[in-house]
Write an enzyme that holds these catalytic residues in place. Structure first.
Site, PDB file in Angstrom:
ATOM      1  N   LYS A  11     -48.547  38.932 -54.861  1.00 35.90           N
ATOM      2  CA  LYS A  11     -47.917  40.075 -54.180  1.00 35.90           C
ATOM      3  C   LYS A  11     -48.467  40.209 -52.764  1.00 35.90           C
ATOM      4  O   LYS A  11     -49.574  39.738 -52.455  1.00 35.90           O
ATOM      5  CB  LYS A  11     -48.125  41.387 -54.944  1.00 35.90           C
ATOM      6  CG  LYS A  11     -49.576  41.913 -54.970  1.00 35.90           C
ATOM      7  CD  LYS A  11     -49.861  42.918 -53.860  1.00 35.90           C
ATOM      8  CE  LYS A  11     -51.277  43.429 -53.859  1.00 35.90           C
ATOM      9  NZ  LYS A  11     -52.192  43.051 -52.862  1.00 35.90           N
ATOM     10  N   ASP A 141     -53.949  46.791 -59.430  1.00 35.53           N
ATOM     11  CA  ASP A 141     -52.719  46.048 -59.097  1.00 35.53           C
ATOM     12  C   ASP A 141     -52.059  45.405 -60.318  1.00 35.53           C
ATOM     13  O   ASP A 141     -50.963  44.858 -60.212  1.00 35.53           O
ATOM     14  CB  ASP A 141     -53.046  44.910 -58.109  1.00 35.53           C
ATOM     15  CG  ASP A 141     -53.325  45.420 -56.708  1.00 35.53           C
ATOM     16  OD1 ASP A 141     -52.908  46.541 -56.389  1.00 35.53           O
ATOM     17  OD2 ASP A 141     -53.956  44.679 -55.938  1.00 35.53           O
TER      18      ASP A 141
HETATM   19  O1  C5P Z   1     -58.885  48.230 -59.400  1.00 34.03           O
HETATM   20  P1  C5P Z   1     -59.526  47.035 -58.770  1.00 34.03           P
HETATM   21  O2  C5P Z   1     -60.620  46.456 -59.629  1.00 34.03           O
HETATM   22  O3  C5P Z   1     -58.561  46.022 -58.289  1.00 34.03           O
HETATM   23  O4  C5P Z   1     -60.246  47.584 -57.447  1.00 34.03           O
HETATM   24  C1  C5P Z   1     -61.225  46.853 -56.746  1.00 34.03           C
HETATM   25  C2  C5P Z   1     -62.021  47.800 -55.855  1.00 34.03           C
HETATM   26  O5  C5P Z   1     -61.171  48.354 -54.843  1.00 34.03           O
HETATM   27  C3  C5P Z   1     -62.592  49.015 -56.580  1.00 34.03           C
HETATM   28  O6  C5P Z   1     -63.864  48.743 -57.088  1.00 34.03           O
HETATM   29  C4  C5P Z   1     -62.645  50.066 -55.483  1.00 34.03           C
HETATM   30  O7  C5P Z   1     -63.815  49.895 -54.705  1.00 34.03           O
HETATM   31  C5  C5P Z   1     -61.466  49.713 -54.592  1.00 34.03           C
HETATM   32  N1  C5P Z   1     -60.267  50.543 -54.866  1.00 34.03           N
HETATM   33  C6  C5P Z   1     -60.260  51.869 -54.489  1.00 34.03           C
HETATM   34  N2  C5P Z   1     -59.146  52.635 -54.761  1.00 34.03           N
HETATM   35  C7  C5P Z   1     -58.066  52.104 -55.377  1.00 34.03           C
HETATM   36  C8  C5P Z   1     -58.056  50.747 -55.745  1.00 34.03           C
HETATM   37  C9  C5P Z   1     -59.175  49.977 -55.479  1.00 34.03           C
HETATM   38  O8  C5P Z   1     -61.226  52.375 -53.922  1.00 34.03           O
HETATM   39  N3  C5P Z   1     -57.012  52.890 -55.612  1.00 34.03           N
END
Ligand code: C5P
Length: 314
Positions: A11, A141
Site C-alpha cells: 500500500k 495497517d
Molecule cells: O501498529 P503498528 O505496529 O504498525 O505501529 C508501529 C508504530 O507506529 C507504533 O509502535 C507507534 O509508535 C506508531 N503508530 C502510532 N499511531 C498509529 C499507528 C502507529 O503512533 N495510529
C-alpha cells in the site's frame, strides 16, 4: 484443500494526517490508503507437525516469532484452538517482492494474507469484518490490507471506509535498499516536535477525523481526478523524516523535475512515489531517474493503483 497461494499487495498513503494522541500510546490519524500492484506471494500448506514453520526467499526478514506473518498464524491458533487440533499446523512461505521497512505495509500485508489463508485452510468462514478485527490486534495497517483498494482509515488506522476504486493511475516507486526508517521513531519524533499542535478534546478529535470524509482529496478520488488527487496529497511524517534522511528528500526533488502529477513519501518512509497519468509516462520517469541516480542501491518500480487487497490464486 491442503494448500493456498495468496497475493498480498503493498500500500501507499495518499494522505496521512496526525491529529492527536491516544491513551494507548498510539496516534489518532486520518489517512487515505491505496493498494498497489507490487505484491508478495504467500504460500500456505497444512503440515502434520502441530506447529508453524515460516520460511522466505528474502534474507532481510526474520522467520521467527518477530515476523508479523508468524504472529498472525499464532493469533489464529489462540483464537481457534479446536481447528488447530483438527487441521494441524501450517507451513508458510513468503516470496518477498515488496521492499522491507519501506512504509509500504509489506509485513502487514503478509500477515493479512496469513489470516485469510488460515481461514480457508481451517474452513472457518470468517467474514471480512471478523478478519479485520483479528487484523487490528496485529498492527494498524493490517485491517486495510485484507480488503485493500482505496479507503479512508481513521482512529489508529483500523476504522475503514472504502472509497471508489482508482483505475488507470500509475506510480514510480523509489527506495534505497540500505535505508530503513523505524515507524515508531517517526511517530515519536513527530510527537516531540509537534505534540503542542495536537487536538486534545475528544469531540474535536472525532470531528477532525470525520472531516477527512468530505475533504478535497476524497472528492477528487470520487471524481477519479488524478491531477487533483496529486495536488492534495499530504503526509505529516515528511516533516520529521525528510530533515533526518536527506536521501528521501533528494528522491522527492528528483521526481519533481519530471512530468509527473505529484510526489509524496509513503507512510513513515523511506519510499517515495510519483503519481503518473499513464504507464508510458511512469516508464519514462523511471528511466530518467535511473540515469540521474545510477546508484544500484536505489530500487525503482513502475506499478499501478489497484482495487483489491488479498487475493487467492488457486
Ligand atoms: O501498529 P503498528 O505496529 O504498525 O505501529 C508501529 C508504530 O507506529 C507504533 O509502535 C507507534 O509508535 C506508531 N503508530 C502510532 N499511531 C498509529 C499507528 C502507529 O503512533 N495510529
Amino acid at each position: 484443500m491442503r494448500s493456498y497461494h495468496l497475493i498480498a499487495p503493498a500500500k501507499i498513503n495518499l494522505y496521512l494526517e496526525i491529529i492527536g494522541d491516544r491513551h494507548d500510546g498510539y496516534h489518532e490519524l486520518a489517512m487515505i490508503l491505496q493498494s498497489i500492484e507490487l505484491a508478495d506471494q504467500i504460500d500456505l500448506e497444512a503440515n502434520d507437525v502441530q506447529s508453524i514453520r515460516l520460511r522466505s526467499d528474502s534474507k532481510e526478514i526474520p522467520v521467527d516469532k518477530s515476523n508479523l506473518a508468524y504472529r498472525a498464524a499464532d493469533l489464529m491458533i489462540q483464537e481457534f484452538p479446536d481447528s488447530f487440533a483438527t487441521y494441524g499446523g501450517v507451513d508458510i512461505t513468503l516470496h518477498k517482492r515488496i521492499p522491507v521497512a519501506a512504509g509500504l505495509a509489506g509485513g502487514s500485508t503478509d500477515a493479512a494474507a496469513v489470516l485469510v489463508g488460515i481461514d480457508l485452510l481451517w474452513k472457518l468462514g470468517l467474514t471480512k469484518s471478523e478478519l479485520e478485527e483479528l487484523a487490528a490486534q496485529l498492527g494498524s495497517d493490517v485491517p486495510f490490507c485484507i480488503g485493500g483498494g482505496t479507503a479512508i482509515a481513521t482512529r489508529r488506522g483500523e476504522i475503514l471506509s472504502p472509497l471508489s476504486g482508482l483505475r488507470g493511475i500509475y506510480i514510480v516507486l523509489a527506495k534505497y535498499r540500505s535505508l530503513s526508517v523505524s515507524t515508531a521513531w517517526a511517530y515519536n519524533t513527530y510527537r516531540s516536535e509537534f505534540g503542542h499542535t495536537y487536538i486534545k478534546d475528544t469531540e474535536s478529535l472525532a470531528a477532525r477525523g470525520n472531516a477527512v470524509h468530505s475533504g478535497d482529496i476524497v472528492q477528487a478520488i470520487t471524481r477519479q481526478d488524478a491531477k487533483e488527487i496529486a495536488q492534495k496529497m499530504h503526509n505529516d511524517l515528511e516533516k520529521v523524516v525528510l530533515p533526518e534522511y536527506p536521501q528521501v528528500l533528494q528522491l522527492k526533488e528528483s521526481f519533481a523535475k519530471y512530468d509527473i502529477l505529484g510526489t509524496m513519501m509513503s507512510g513513515s518512509g523511506p519510499s517515495v512515489f510519483a503519481l503518473c497519468e499513464s504507464q508510458e509516462k511512469a516508464e519514462q520517469v523511471k528511466f530518467s531517474m535511473r540515469e540521474e541516480i545510477p546508484d544500484m542501491d536505489l530500487e525503482l518500480f513502475v506499478t499501478r493503483l489497484i482495487t483489491h487487497g488479498i487475493q487467492v490464486v488457486n
